[in-house]
Design an enzyme around this catalytic site. Structure first.
Site, mmCIF file in Angstrom:
data_model
loop_
_atom_site.group_PDB
_atom_site.id
_atom_site.type_symbol
_atom_site.label_atom_id
_atom_site.label_comp_id
_atom_site.label_asym_id
_atom_site.label_seq_id
_atom_site.Cartn_x
_atom_site.Cartn_y
_atom_site.Cartn_z
ATOM 1 N N LYS A 138 73.102 3.516 65.697
ATOM 2 C CA LYS A 138 74.168 2.617 66.136
ATOM 3 C C LYS A 138 75.441 3.451 66.089
ATOM 4 C CE LYS A 138 76.016 -1.278 67.344
ATOM 5 N NZ LYS A 138 75.867 -1.843 68.686
ATOM 6 N N ASP A 162 63.288 -1.284 59.611
ATOM 7 C CA ASP A 162 62.734 -2.452 58.922
ATOM 8 C C ASP A 162 62.736 -3.639 59.873
ATOM 9 O OD1 ASP A 162 61.921 -4.310 57.039
ATOM 10 O OD2 ASP A 162 63.726 -4.192 55.818
ATOM 11 N N ASP A 215 59.395 -5.501 62.165
ATOM 12 C CA ASP A 215 58.962 -6.902 62.124
ATOM 13 C C ASP A 215 58.893 -7.468 63.543
ATOM 14 O OD1 ASP A 215 58.895 -6.804 59.322
ATOM 15 O OD2 ASP A 215 59.750 -8.813 59.114
ATOM 16 N N ASP A 261 70.737 -2.334 68.997
ATOM 17 C CA ASP A 261 70.767 -3.661 69.629
ATOM 18 C C ASP A 261 70.088 -3.629 70.989
ATOM 19 O OD1 ASP A 261 72.861 -1.984 70.305
ATOM 20 O OD2 ASP A 261 74.396 -3.542 70.389
ATOM 21 N N TYR A 302 69.329 1.398 52.241
ATOM 22 C CA TYR A 302 68.635 0.923 51.053
ATOM 23 C C TYR A 302 68.684 1.945 49.913
ATOM 24 C CZ TYR A 302 66.580 -2.472 54.382
ATOM 25 O OH TYR A 302 66.385 -3.436 55.339
HETATM 26 MN MN MN Z 1 60.545 -5.545 55.999
#
Ligand code: MN
Ligand code: NAD
Length: 359
Positions: free
Chosen positions: A190, A247, A251, A223, A139
Site C-alpha cells: 500500500k 492475513d 481469508d 485495495d 504484527y
Molecule cells: Mn487470519
C-alpha cells in the site's frame, strides 16, 4: 528401519481439538498404508483451558520442547473466556515468532467438485499461493497504551519492517513462483498511502527481481488486489504481502475457494533451523464447536503440506488425491460445503479413499 517422524500435535481451542483428532486419525491410517512412513505423535494440552488453569497458554519451556520435533500440527487458539490477543500471542504467535517461521504459505484452489462463489470460474482459473510475511510487520507487537482508561488515552501499534525481513520473504516468494508452471509473482503493498516501509518493500522488490529474470513479477495495491482476486482470478499465481495484508487477502481467498474450512497453511522456517508448523487457516469457530460438524479438510490439506515439507512427496500426494476423491464424489461433505456429513464421516471417507489412491 525408517526413522520415525516426530510430530507435535497442539489442538488448542474450539474446533481445533475436533479437526486435529481427525487429522491424526487420517495420518495414522496413511502411515499404515505406507511402509516408508512412520509417524510418532506427541500431544500438547496447551490453549485456553491450560491458560485458565495455569495462567499461561503454553509451558514456559514450550518452545524449547517443540524444537525437538520434526514438525508441529496446530489446531486453533481462541476461546470466548480469554481475550483474543492473549490467546493468539500466548500460543500461535509465540510459536511462529519464537521458531522464526517467517514464511506463511497459503495455497488456494478450487478442489474437484467444489463450487466457489465466483460464477463460472473453473479450477484452472483459481490456483494461487499466497505468501504472508509471518515474523514482523503490523504484527510485530511493538507499541503500547498510555494513560489507560483516561480520556486522553493513546494506543499505538507500530509496524516494523526490516530490510532483511522483507528481502527474505520476497526471495522465498520468487523461489516458489519459479517452481510453478506460470512463474508469476504479484507483490502487494500500500505504498501510495504508507510512504515509508511500503515504499521500501517496492524498492527491495526491484532489487530482488533482478535475480529472477525467469519470473514475471508485478505490483498491486492491496485495495485494488481484492477486486482483482474477485474479477480476474486467472491473472494471479503466487502473491506475496505483509503480515496484515496477506492475513486479510488469504481469508478472502479461502472464501473464494469454497469455504474457510478447507484452506490450509504452513508456517515455514525455510532454512530448517527450527520445526515448521502446519494448521488450517480457520479459527476456533465458536458457533459450531462441539457439534461435530467442523470441516476437517483444511487440517488434512495442512497435513499434506507437512508431509511435503518433511520430504514425503509420495504419501503427501496420496493423501491429497484421497481428499480430492471425496470432494469430487460430493456425497460426504460438511454443512459449510453444502453437505450434511459430520467431521467423523468425512474423516472415514478420506481414510477409505486412501486405499484406492496410490502414492
Ligand atoms: Mn487470519
Ligand atoms: P473462525 O475461523 O473461527 O470462524 C469464521 C466462520 O467460519 C464461522 O462461521 C465458522 O463456523 C466458520 N468455520 C471456520 N472453520 C470452519 C470449519 N473447519 N468448518 C466449518 N466452518 C468453519 O473465525 P472467527 O470467528 O473470526 O474467530 C473465532 C476465534 O478463533 C477467535 O478467538 C479468533 O481469535 C480465533 N482464531 C484463531 C486462529 C488461529 O489460531 N490460527 C485463526 C483465526 C481465528
Amino acid at each position: 528401519m525408517t526413522q520415525p517422524l516426530r510430530i507435535a500435535a497442539i489442538p488448542g481451542d474450539g474446533i481445533g481439538g475436533e479437526v486435529i483428532a481427525a487429522g491424526v486419525d487420517v495420518l495414522q491410517a496413511l502411515a499404515e498404508l505406507e511402509p516408508g512412513l512412520e509417524l510418532r505423535f506427541e500431544h500438547f494440552p496447551w490453549g485456553s483451558d491450560y491458560y485458565l488453569a495455569h495462567g499461561r497458554m503454553m509451558d514456559a519451556d514450550g518452545l524449547a520442547r517443540l524444537r525437538a520435533f520434526d514438525a508441529i500440527l496446530f489446531g486453533s487458539a481462541g476461546d470466548p473466556r480469554v481475550p483474543d490477543h492473549v490467546s493468539l500471542w500466548g500460543l500461535r504467535l509465540a510459536i511462529c515468532q519464537g521458531l522464526d517461521q517467517y514464511a506463511n504459505v497459503r495455497p488456494t484452489r478450487l478442489l474437484p467438485g467444489i463450487e466457489g462463489p465466483l460464477r463460472g470460474v473453473t479450477a484452472a482459473e483459481l490456483d494461487w499461493v499466497i505468501v504472508r510475511e509471518n515474523s514482523e510487520g503490523e504484527y510485530a507487537g511493538a507499541g503500547g497504551r498510555v494513560h489507560q482508561g483516561f480520556g486522553h488515552e493513546v494506543g499505538i501499534d507500530v509496524s516494523i519492517m526490516t530490510r532483511e525481513g522483507v528481502a527474505r520473504i520476497l526471495r522465498f516468494a520468487f523461489e516458489l513462483a519459479r517452481s510453478r508452471p506460470k512463474r508469476q509473482l504479484t507483490v502487494v503493498t500500500k505504498s501510495n498511502a504508507q510512504r515509508h516501509a511500503m515504499v521500501m518493500w517496492d524498492a527491495i522488490h526491484d532489487e530482488v527481481k533482478a535475480d529472477y529474470p525467469d519470473v514475471a513479477s508485478d505490483r498491486m495495491l492491496v485495495d485494488a488486489m481484492t477486486t482483482r482476486m474477485v474479477l480476474k482470478p486467472a491473472s494471479l499465481d503466487v502473491i506475496v504481502a505483509s503480515n496484515l495484508h496477506a492475513d486479510i487477502l488469504s481469508d478472502l481467498a479461502a472464501a473464494l475457494s469454497g469455504s474457510l474450512g478447507i484452506a490450509p497453511t504452513a508456517n515455514l522456517n525455510p532454512e530448517r533451523r527450527f520445526p515448521s508448523m502446519f494448521e488450517p487457516i480457520h479459527g476456533s469457530a465458536f458457533d459450531i464447536m462441539g457439534k461435530g460438524i467442523a470441516n476437517p479438510i483444511g487440517t488434512f490439506w495442512s497435513a499434506v503440506m507437512m508431509l511435503e515439507h518433511l520430504g514425503q512427496a509420495g504419501p503427501a500426494g496420496r493423501l491429497m488425491r484421497a481428499i480430492e476423491t471425496v470432494t469430487e464424489r460430493g456425497e460426504v461433505l460438511t454443512p459449510d460445503l453444502g453437505g450434511e456429513a459430520t467431521t467423523a464421516a468425512v474423516t472415514q471417507a478420506v481414510i477409505g479413499a486412501l486405499a484406492g489412491a496410490n502414492s
